[in-house]
Enzyme design. Structure first.
Site, mmCIF file in Angstrom:
data_model
loop_
_atom_site.group_PDB
_atom_site.id
_atom_site.type_symbol
_atom_site.label_atom_id
_atom_site.label_comp_id
_atom_site.label_asym_id
_atom_site.label_seq_id
_atom_site.Cartn_x
_atom_site.Cartn_y
_atom_site.Cartn_z
ATOM 1 N N GLU A 295 0.718 -1.418 -0.056
ATOM 2 C CA GLU A 295 0.091 -0.374 -0.439
ATOM 3 C C GLU A 295 0.512 1.120 0.408
ATOM 4 O OE1 GLU A 295 0.337 -1.905 2.108
ATOM 5 O OE2 GLU A 295 0.201 -1.664 4.561
ATOM 6 N N HIS A 319 -8.163 -4.079 -1.264
ATOM 7 C CA HIS A 319 -7.465 -3.824 -0.333
ATOM 8 C C HIS A 319 -6.363 -3.037 0.236
ATOM 9 C CE1 HIS A 319 -5.178 -6.168 2.950
ATOM 10 N NE2 HIS A 319 -4.520 -5.617 2.535
ATOM 11 N N GLU A 320 -5.574 -3.202 -0.457
ATOM 12 C CA GLU A 320 -4.376 -1.575 -0.446
ATOM 13 C C GLU A 320 -4.809 -0.383 -0.642
ATOM 14 O OE1 GLU A 320 -2.107 -3.340 0.835
ATOM 15 O OE2 GLU A 320 -2.576 -5.241 -0.527
ATOM 16 N N HIS A 323 -6.016 0.328 2.717
ATOM 17 C CA HIS A 323 -5.051 0.811 3.987
ATOM 18 C C HIS A 323 -4.762 2.063 4.043
ATOM 19 C CE1 HIS A 323 -3.217 -2.936 4.703
ATOM 20 N NE2 HIS A 323 -2.845 -3.079 4.232
ATOM 21 N N GLU A 342 -3.835 -4.587 9.528
ATOM 22 C CA GLU A 342 -4.356 -5.545 8.465
ATOM 23 C C GLU A 342 -5.500 -5.682 8.459
ATOM 24 O OE1 GLU A 342 -2.903 -5.660 5.693
ATOM 25 O OE2 GLU A 342 -1.141 -4.990 6.105
ATOM 26 N N ASP A 399 8.983 -10.056 9.168
ATOM 27 C CA ASP A 399 8.187 -10.942 7.946
ATOM 28 C C ASP A 399 8.221 -11.918 8.574
ATOM 29 O OD1 ASP A 399 7.993 -8.285 7.042
ATOM 30 O OD2 ASP A 399 10.060 -7.852 5.885
ATOM 31 N N TYR A 407 -4.482 -10.394 9.474
ATOM 32 C CA TYR A 407 -5.944 -10.314 8.956
ATOM 33 C C TYR A 407 -7.824 -10.353 9.063
ATOM 34 C CZ TYR A 407 -1.819 -9.114 6.039
ATOM 35 O OH TYR A 407 -0.520 -9.201 5.508
HETATM 36 N N1 BES Z 1 0.921 -4.235 3.751
HETATM 37 C C1 BES Z 1 0.783 -6.115 3.137
HETATM 38 C C2 BES Z 1 2.374 -6.605 2.783
HETATM 39 C C3 BES Z 1 2.979 -6.710 3.394
HETATM 40 C C4 BES Z 1 3.406 -6.972 4.974
HETATM 41 C C5 BES Z 1 4.242 -6.065 3.629
HETATM 42 C C6 BES Z 1 3.685 -7.437 6.008
HETATM 43 C C7 BES Z 1 5.309 -6.653 4.491
HETATM 44 C C8 BES Z 1 5.079 -7.157 5.485
HETATM 45 C C9 BES Z 1 -0.421 -5.653 2.083
HETATM 46 O O1 BES Z 1 -1.463 -4.947 2.068
HETATM 47 C C10 BES Z 1 -0.479 -7.365 2.590
HETATM 48 O O2 BES Z 1 -1.684 -7.461 3.184
HETATM 49 N N2 BES Z 1 -0.759 -7.807 1.005
HETATM 50 C C11 BES Z 1 -1.498 -9.437 0.988
HETATM 51 C C12 BES Z 1 -2.253 -8.914 0.105
HETATM 52 C C13 BES Z 1 -3.749 -9.227 1.143
HETATM 53 C C14 BES Z 1 -5.137 -8.842 -0.653
HETATM 54 C C15 BES Z 1 -4.106 -9.905 1.883
HETATM 55 C C16 BES Z 1 -0.454 -9.803 0.407
HETATM 56 O O3 BES Z 1 0.389 -9.716 -0.099
HETATM 57 O O4 BES Z 1 -0.782 -10.923 -0.160
HETATM 58 ZN ZN ZN Z 2 -2.456 -5.543 3.873
#
Ligand code: BES
Ligand code: ZN
Length: 631
Positions: A295, A319-320, A323, A342, A399, A407
């Site tokens: 995001e 989703h993004e 955010h 999330e 990470d 989520y």
């Molecule tokens: N902000 C996250 C990606 C992220 C999370 C980067 C933790 C680094 C550490 C992003 O918004 C996200 O949740 N992406 C999901 C997509 C979603 C539709 C659930 C993904 O990448 O799967």
């Molecule tokens: Zn996210």
């Protein structure tokens, strides 16, 4: 904000005393993840000058920092990772007018800690307002991925993109790398002629022949939202404030796939108030990108896997976009409170999906998420607090530890609250929450307190019946958790049963099935006979469907030992770096006989193309270290 940060500092000091540490070379970090002193000198604005050197895979940078120092600190603490510091200067009031120059100032790089890197400690005076750091990124800067031309869609020019969340910004910019510190920024970026540069800021729409780009981000952001991408990129507008960036041979596909973006923003605004970031554009990255989406403000980064050709995966864009309120406006104070970003976003995403595409679509997504959550809770084991909303990370790598619970449990929690007070009241509450706390850090405790007073009239009895404490601080799911259900999935399960009982694939009633229904269908089978697999394959061509359906298919191929599609599975694993898609495939391979050997053989080919985040995860699954020790 101030009171909150003092509490953290006080805790840090107490902790250090309690541990009986005799010598602390530098003041201990206020958070497990940053050396920044929230009560000391804090960065409020950055002026960056970045030279992107593809030959040496290096950024040569100058970061000019404006600082606020209300308590007269004499050190400025910055986070760095594998970074070479060349020079640090400061500009105290009075001196620059006299000399016109910034004076070099003493600095030290503290010891390196495995996850958080080294503190850059700069001598300042209580009056210092500007500090300038000249630096070079290191060869293993984890927030940067340098791609060779073959890793792009055009296969012609190199590509660079950043991924700063969670604590990787410090590898390409010296900064106070905690979500509790916010700053504005501007940048000048130099790239090879012919390439476009984009940031999480006001962006260009065409290539500048001289390769020099300037950016401004007038709203304050936390460091994990710093972003840069450089490559052969074009722009197509969708509306006045929405558009897509992608490589030239993908950009029209992207325009078609994401044509609903403007409608999404309007829907989101109707729910929780004005979109505050001006522009909402997306950038479709090369397939190595480790996430579905990120995001970055004004410029969401997306995996090209979303270009399915049928608009079946656009909920990631919702989703993004969500955010832009939950996360980018109201921001978790630290990584333990990741669900505030999330969980809220997953809830908001599904509200956008429901408004635009219908409740049954949003509900199917909720059921798929619920299943993943139950699996994660089971894997974490009873008593684990890693499936609490507030996760005690205790210094573990965000990470690698943060999973699906923030989520999906976060989503269920908000859905439970919605069910308790009614949608109308809940929406009014959320809108006020975003307005009240915009551009501020938030903690679980602070949210619960605010929610109790706004929604529950501080009725402690009601709070107890809702099991707020269990939701927030215990693992697993409290018994008042809602359980999403989908009538459309019930019909899918019926068809799956018919197939298992012997109906040929071509007889199944799969008419208008969405991507989610196909995933649910494929998840119904344990193992199938080779003939059954071949029947499904011929009838439905799963290896040609979108990346999420392919993932479900390859998982079934592995449990059913269906060899004919292994070569395509290998191609998929080598091309795609999105962790959520490939992790379960490696995991399942390693669970089967001879599978680990196959996984390792594929991984040996795929690994050089993966982002370090994906590598860290898959290394563990296939036990990469052990494999290389033996060979
Ligand atoms: N902000 C996250 C990606 C992220 C999370 C980067 C933790 C680094 C550490 C992003 O918004 C996200 O949740 N992406 C999901 C997509 C979603 C539709 C659930 C993904 O990448 O799967
Ligand atoms: Zn996210």
């Amino acid at each position: 904000m101030l009171r909150f940060s003092r509490v953290i500092v006080a805790c840090g000091v107490l902790l250090a005393l309690a541990c009986g540490k005799k010598e602390v070379r530098h003041a201990p970090p206020v958070s497990n993840y940053s050396y920044a002193q929230l009560d000391g000198a804090v960065v409020t604005n950055m002026t960056l000058d970045l030279n992107v050197d593809f030959d040496h895979k290096r950024i040569d940078g100058v970061a000019a920092l404006d600082i606020d120092n209300p308590h007269g600190a004499t050190k400025l603490y910055l986070d760095t990772w594998a970074m070479r510091i060349l020079k640090v200067a400061r500009d105290d009031p009075g001196t620059s007018e006299k000399t016109g120059k910034k004076a070099a100032t003493p600095w030290t790089l503290g010891d390196s800690l495995p996850l958080i890197g080294r503190p850059l400690v700069v001598d300042i005076t209580p009056d210092t307002r500007h500090v300038v750091v000249r630096y070079q990124t290191g060869a293993d800067a984890r927030g940067l991925q340098w791609l060779d031309p073959e890793q792009t869609a055009m296969r012609d020019k190199p590509y660079l993109y950043t991924q700063s969340e969670s604590i990787l910004a410090r590898s390409w910019i010296p900064c106070q790398d905690t979500p509790a510190v916010r700053f504005t920024y501007s940048a000048r970026v130099h790239v090879p002629a012919g390439l476009m540069a984009l940031m999480s800021a006001r962006n260009p729409r065409s290539v500048h022949p001289d390769g020099v780009y300037t950016f401004t981000m007038p709203q304050s952001i936390p460091s994990y939202l710093l972003a840069l991408a450089v490559g052969d990129i074009e722009y197509r507008p969708i509306s006045r404030r929405c558009g897509v960036y992608a490589e030239p041979n993908r950009v029209n596909d992207a325009l078609w796939e994401f044509i609903d973006m403007e409608k999404m923003v309007e829907t989101a605004e109707k729910l929780y108030g004005p979109y505050r970031w001006g522009q909402f554009d997306v950038l479709v990255l090369p397939p190595a990108f480790p996430y579905g989406g990120m995001e970055n403000p004004r410029l969401t980064f997306l995996t090209p896997v979303l270009l399915a050709g049928d608009r079946s995966l656009v909920s990631t864009v919702a989703h993004e976009l969500a955010h832009s309120w939950s996360g980018n406006l109201v921001t978790m104070a630290d990584w333990d409170d990741f669900w505030l970003n999330e969980g809220f976003t997953t809830y908001f995403e599904r509200r956008i999906t429901e408004a635009l595409y219908g409740r049954d679509i949003a509900e199917m997504e909720a059921v798929l998420g619920y299943k993943e959550l139950l699996d994660e809770i089971k894997a974490a084991g009873p008593g684990s607090k890693d499936t609490a909303l507030h996760i005690p990370l205790d210094g573990r790598d965000p990470d690698q530890v943060l999973g699906i619970a923030p989520y999906e449990k976060g989503y269920l929690f908000l859905r439970m609250l919605e069910g308790t007070v009614g949608r109308k009241r809940f929406d009014t509450f959320l809108r006020k929450y975003f307005d009240t706390f915009s551009f501020q850090p938030m903690t679980t405790g602070r949210f619960l307190k605010y929610m109790k007073s706004e929604l529950l009239d501080n009725n402690e009895e009601l709070a107890a019946t809702l099991k707020l404490h269990d939701w927030a601080y215990e693992g697993g799911l409290p018994d008042n958790a809602p359980r999403p259900e989908s009538a459309r999935f019930a019909r899918v399960e019926e068809e799956a049963k018919r197939f298992t009982r012997g109906a040929p694939a071509s007889d199944l009633d799969t008419g208008q099935w969405t991507s989610m229904e196909w995933q649910q269908f494929l998840a119904q089978f344990g193992t199938l006979e080779t003939a059954q697999m071949a029947d499904l394959d011929t009838a439905f061509h799963f290896t040609k469907r979108n990346g999420e359906i392919q993932r479900s298919w390859y998982l079934l191929c592995i449990t059913s030992q269906y060899e004919p599609d292994y070569p395509l599975m290998e191609k998929y694993l080598v091309r795609i770096g999105r962790r959520w898609l490939i992790r379960p495939i490696y995991t399942r391979l390693c669970e089967t006989k001879d599978g680990r050997r196959r996984a390792l053989r594929i991984y040996r080919r795929a690994r050089p193309g993966y982002h370090s985040i994906t590598r860290d995860t898959i290394d563990k699954i296939v036990d990469w270290k052990a494999a290389n020790r033996r060979n």
